[in-house]
Motif scaffolding. Structure first.
Motif, mmCIF file in Angstrom:
data_model
loop_
_atom_site.group_PDB
_atom_site.id
_atom_site.type_symbol
_atom_site.label_atom_id
_atom_site.label_comp_id
_atom_site.label_asym_id
_atom_site.label_seq_id
_atom_site.Cartn_x
_atom_site.Cartn_y
_atom_site.Cartn_z
ATOM 1 N N LEU A 136 0.939 -1.420 -0.048
ATOM 2 C CA LEU A 136 -0.033 0.110 0.057
ATOM 3 C C LEU A 136 0.882 1.349 -0.012
ATOM 4 C CD1 LEU A 136 -2.714 -0.939 2.497
ATOM 5 C CD2 LEU A 136 -3.027 -0.754 0.000
ATOM 6 N N LEU A 137 1.953 1.109 0.672
ATOM 7 C CA LEU A 137 2.924 2.352 0.922
ATOM 8 C C LEU A 137 3.666 2.581 -0.534
ATOM 9 C CD1 LEU A 137 4.549 1.825 4.389
ATOM 10 C CD2 LEU A 137 2.794 3.774 3.622
ATOM 11 N N LEU A 138 3.744 1.311 -1.181
ATOM 12 C CA LEU A 138 4.569 1.485 -2.487
ATOM 13 C C LEU A 138 3.628 2.137 -3.646
ATOM 14 C CD1 LEU A 138 6.418 -1.753 -2.809
ATOM 15 C CD2 LEU A 138 7.385 0.477 -2.873
ATOM 16 N N GLN A 139 2.307 1.959 -3.399
ATOM 17 C CA GLN A 139 1.210 2.607 -4.241
ATOM 18 C C GLN A 139 0.866 4.041 -3.730
ATOM 19 O OE1 GLN A 139 -1.976 -0.336 -4.933
ATOM 20 N NE2 GLN A 139 -0.864 -1.981 -4.579
ATOM 21 N N GLY A 140 1.502 4.672 -2.922
ATOM 22 C CA GLY A 140 1.303 6.174 -2.434
ATOM 23 C C GLY A 140 0.189 6.044 -1.474
ATOM 24 N N GLU A 141 -0.307 5.160 -0.723
ATOM 25 C CA GLU A 141 -1.393 5.091 0.171
ATOM 26 C C GLU A 141 -1.078 5.428 1.528
ATOM 27 O OE1 GLU A 141 -4.362 5.360 -0.986
ATOM 28 O OE2 GLU A 141 -4.342 4.300 -3.073
ATOM 29 N N THR A 142 -1.958 6.160 2.411
ATOM 30 C CA THR A 142 -1.558 6.225 3.810
ATOM 31 C C THR A 142 -2.171 5.113 4.433
ATOM 32 O OG1 THR A 142 -1.586 8.544 3.298
ATOM 33 C CG2 THR A 142 -1.934 7.834 5.420
ATOM 34 N N VAL A 143 -1.441 4.551 5.461
ATOM 35 C CA VAL A 143 -1.812 3.351 6.149
ATOM 36 C C VAL A 143 -1.618 3.733 7.540
ATOM 37 C CG1 VAL A 143 -1.322 0.820 6.557
ATOM 38 C CG2 VAL A 143 -0.929 1.747 4.430
ATOM 39 N N VAL A 144 -2.726 3.140 8.389
ATOM 40 C CA VAL A 144 -2.706 2.992 9.823
ATOM 41 C C VAL A 144 -2.848 1.395 10.180
ATOM 42 C CG1 VAL A 144 -3.882 3.516 11.938
ATOM 43 C CG2 VAL A 144 -4.028 5.075 10.140
ATOM 44 N N VAL A 145 -1.681 0.989 10.817
ATOM 45 C CA VAL A 145 -1.459 -0.279 11.358
ATOM 46 C C VAL A 145 -1.911 -0.504 12.566
ATOM 47 C CG1 VAL A 145 0.294 -2.136 11.648
ATOM 48 C CG2 VAL A 145 0.425 -0.636 9.728
ATOM 49 N N ILE A 146 -2.759 -1.351 13.005
ATOM 50 C CA ILE A 146 -3.237 -1.868 14.488
ATOM 51 C C ILE A 146 -2.525 -2.996 14.883
ATOM 52 C CG2 ILE A 146 -4.947 -2.306 15.888
ATOM 53 C CD1 ILE A 146 -7.091 -0.725 13.988
ATOM 54 N N GLU A 147 -1.570 -2.633 15.833
ATOM 55 C CA GLU A 147 -0.847 -3.938 16.302
ATOM 56 C C GLU A 147 -0.664 -3.847 17.871
ATOM 57 O OE1 GLU A 147 0.764 -7.079 17.089
ATOM 58 O OE2 GLU A 147 0.735 -6.986 14.974
ATOM 59 N N ASN A 148 -1.193 -4.927 18.578
ATOM 60 C CA ASN A 148 -0.977 -4.972 20.137
ATOM 61 C C ASN A 148 0.117 -5.469 20.718
ATOM 62 O OD1 ASN A 148 -1.215 -7.612 19.490
ATOM 63 N ND2 ASN A 148 -3.200 -7.573 20.741
ATOM 64 N N ASN A 149 1.225 -5.862 19.744
ATOM 65 C CA ASN A 149 2.468 -6.292 20.173
ATOM 66 C C ASN A 149 3.884 -5.168 19.836
ATOM 67 O OD1 ASN A 149 5.033 -7.629 20.810
ATOM 68 N ND2 ASN A 149 4.320 -9.647 19.848
ATOM 69 N N PRO A 150 4.039 -4.740 20.845
ATOM 70 C CA PRO A 150 5.011 -3.438 20.570
ATOM 71 C C PRO A 150 6.269 -4.135 19.828
ATOM 72 C CG PRO A 150 4.295 -3.358 22.922
ATOM 73 C CD PRO A 150 3.707 -4.632 22.441
ATOM 74 N N ALA A 151 6.657 -5.455 20.041
ATOM 75 C CA ALA A 151 7.811 -5.833 19.400
ATOM 76 C C ALA A 151 7.789 -5.966 18.078
ATOM 77 C CB ALA A 151 8.097 -7.336 19.834
ATOM 78 N N ARG A 152 6.571 -5.876 17.342
ATOM 79 C CA ARG A 152 6.160 -5.797 15.903
ATOM 80 C C ARG A 152 5.635 -4.544 15.519
ATOM 81 N NH1 ARG A 152 3.156 -11.549 15.834
ATOM 82 N NH2 ARG A 152 1.237 -10.467 16.066
ATOM 83 N N ALA A 153 6.021 -3.729 16.069
ATOM 84 C CA ALA A 153 5.380 -2.234 15.567
ATOM 85 C C ALA A 153 6.011 -1.825 14.422
ATOM 86 C CB ALA A 153 5.629 -1.329 16.610
ATOM 87 N N PRO A 154 5.492 -1.316 13.530
ATOM 88 C CA PRO A 154 6.133 -1.041 12.149
ATOM 89 C C PRO A 154 6.723 0.303 12.332
ATOM 90 C CG PRO A 154 3.933 -0.233 12.104
ATOM 91 C CD PRO A 154 3.923 -1.291 13.192
ATOM 92 N N HIS A 155 7.856 0.435 11.347
ATOM 93 C CA HIS A 155 8.438 1.557 11.515
ATOM 94 C C HIS A 155 7.766 2.881 10.841
ATOM 95 C CE1 HIS A 155 12.403 0.210 12.314
ATOM 96 N NE2 HIS A 155 11.987 -0.834 11.480
ATOM 97 N N THR A 156 7.057 3.969 11.378
ATOM 98 C CA THR A 156 6.098 4.793 11.380
ATOM 99 C C THR A 156 6.790 5.972 10.404
ATOM 100 O OG1 THR A 156 6.057 5.812 13.506
ATOM 101 C CG2 THR A 156 4.579 4.339 12.963
ATOM 102 N N ASN A 157 5.875 6.661 9.621
ATOM 103 C CA ASN A 157 6.254 7.850 9.069
ATOM 104 C C ASN A 157 5.251 8.790 9.256
ATOM 105 O OD1 ASN A 157 5.970 9.611 6.491
ATOM 106 N ND2 ASN A 157 7.987 8.502 6.124
ATOM 107 N N GLU A 158 5.853 10.134 9.193
ATOM 108 C CA GLU A 158 5.140 11.427 9.788
ATOM 109 C C GLU A 158 3.980 11.494 8.795
ATOM 110 O OE1 GLU A 158 4.364 14.475 12.344
ATOM 111 O OE2 GLU A 158 5.533 12.574 12.407
ATOM 112 N N ARG A 159 3.845 11.056 7.464
ATOM 113 C CA ARG A 159 2.829 11.225 6.757
ATOM 114 C C ARG A 159 2.140 10.309 6.045
ATOM 115 N NH1 ARG A 159 7.147 14.746 5.713
ATOM 116 N NH2 ARG A 159 7.671 13.333 3.994
#
Length: 343
Positions: A136-159
């Motif tokens: 989705l990010l490669l296609q230029g979309e904005t994504v909100v990831v819901i994950e309850n395990n902090p060890a698997r948290a994605p690298h977030t981007n400001e925009r």
């Protein structure tokens, strides 16, 4: 939260921990050298005397100390107590600042997510969820990831990429991800039952949302579709189909795979939304100027407002109720087409 602020915070943490450890090591070195110099004892005994002095535990002396040794022991105790207090203050301040930083960062993230519109929500950031997010990010979309395990948290981007820690099965969590303004939701939780529950909850909160879900057991597919998913996909079945295609039709596999998945490729296969007031509405395809205004992009098909997909439409096909165009082209062609359509 500004990535620069986060990096500055991490640098501050490293520096303070180094200062705390360095201070305690300096006091230990001071005491060990002094006891070794003023009293007839080994380095090991001198280190032992230093530790029991700065920790004030009150164990017996290794040997009876001379007057000079006792005065030195007093100075070591004072230095040890002082340095321990300073180290404790540094540690307390560090914990407080980290907690405060997490609270402020979380509030900033929640506010940014609340202002989103037309974004995608990905529930679960395992192997499948990470792949969905990347695509989705490669296609230029904005994504909100819901994950309850902090060890698997994605690298977030400001925009473009946000992380929301919580349980995707809860109404409150989905509402925090601004479900009402989302374009679509993909759920890839490990258990099929959890995915069914997320689909039910999301469909109840947003009847117009486009929902896709993964599943493991074949029996779950029907349940997901009944619960409200637009598509239910098995990664294992899809993987098997792709492996078979790669084995039997490698050229076709390369044609399909590379434009869609590989970053840096010149050609992409994308869906382009058609606004209500786009200049092509109501015209025949041959008069729409799609090819001319897109610098030669190839129209593979289109999606009607009723959900019907038409592949390779003829030149006389009328674009009265077109919702999306399926386009094969490079970045410049797609950009030019979007501009022509009024994006």
């Amino acid at each position: 939260m500004d990535p620069g602020i986060y990096q500055e915070f991490k640098r501050k943490v490293r520096n303070r921990i180094a200062a705390m450890v360095g201070l305690l090591a300096l006091v230990a070195a001071y005491g060990t050298a002094g006891f070794y110099y003023f009293e007839p004892m080994s380095l090991r005994d001198a280190f032992y005397m230093t530790i029991i002095s700065i920790t004030t535990v009150g164990y017996a002396e290794v040997i009876p100390l001379s007057d000079t040794g006792r005065m030195f022991a007093i100075s070591t105790i004072l230095l040890g107590v002082s340095s321990s207090g300073i180290a404790l203050g540094i540690l307390t301040n560090l914990v407080f600042e980290e907690t405060l930083f997490k609270i402020l960062r979380g509030k900033h993230m929640e506010k940014a997510i609340h202002n989103l519109n037309g974004h995608y929500i990905v529930c679960g950031y395992g192997t499948t969820g990470a792949s969905i997010t990347e695509e989705l990010l490669l296609q230029g979309e904005t994504v909100v990831v819901i994950e309850n395990n902090p060890a698997r948290a994605p690298h977030t981007n400001e925009r473009t990429c946000f992380h929301l820690e919580g349980d995707a099965r809860q109404d409150e969590t989905l509402e925090q991800a601004h479900l009402s303004g989302a374009k679509g939701l993909a759920t890839s939780l490990p258990e099929d039952a959890d995915n069914v529950f997320v689909v039910l909850t999301a469909r109840a909160l947003n009847p117009d949302l486009r929902i896709v879900s993964r599943y493991k057991d074949a029996d779950t597919q029907k349940k997901l579709l009944t619960a409200g998913a637009n598509h239910a996909i098995s990664p294992y079945q899809m993987g098997g189909q792709r492996l078979a295609l790669a084995a039997a039709n490698p050229i076709l596999m390369e044609f399909i795979d590379k434009p869609i998945r590989q970053k840096g490729m010149l050609i992409h296969f994308v869906q382009v939304d058609v606004p209500e007031m786009a200049p092509i509405i109501g015209k025949a395809l041959k008069n729409s100027l799609i090819r001319e205004q897109s610098m030669g992009a190839l129209l593979v098909g289109l999606v009607q407002k009723n959900g019907e997909t038409v592949f390779n439409p003829g030149p006389d096909f009328r674009l009265d109720s077109v919702q999306q165009l399926l386009i094969l082209g490079d970045d410049e062609q797609i950009k030019s087409l979007r501009l022509y359509l009024g994006h």
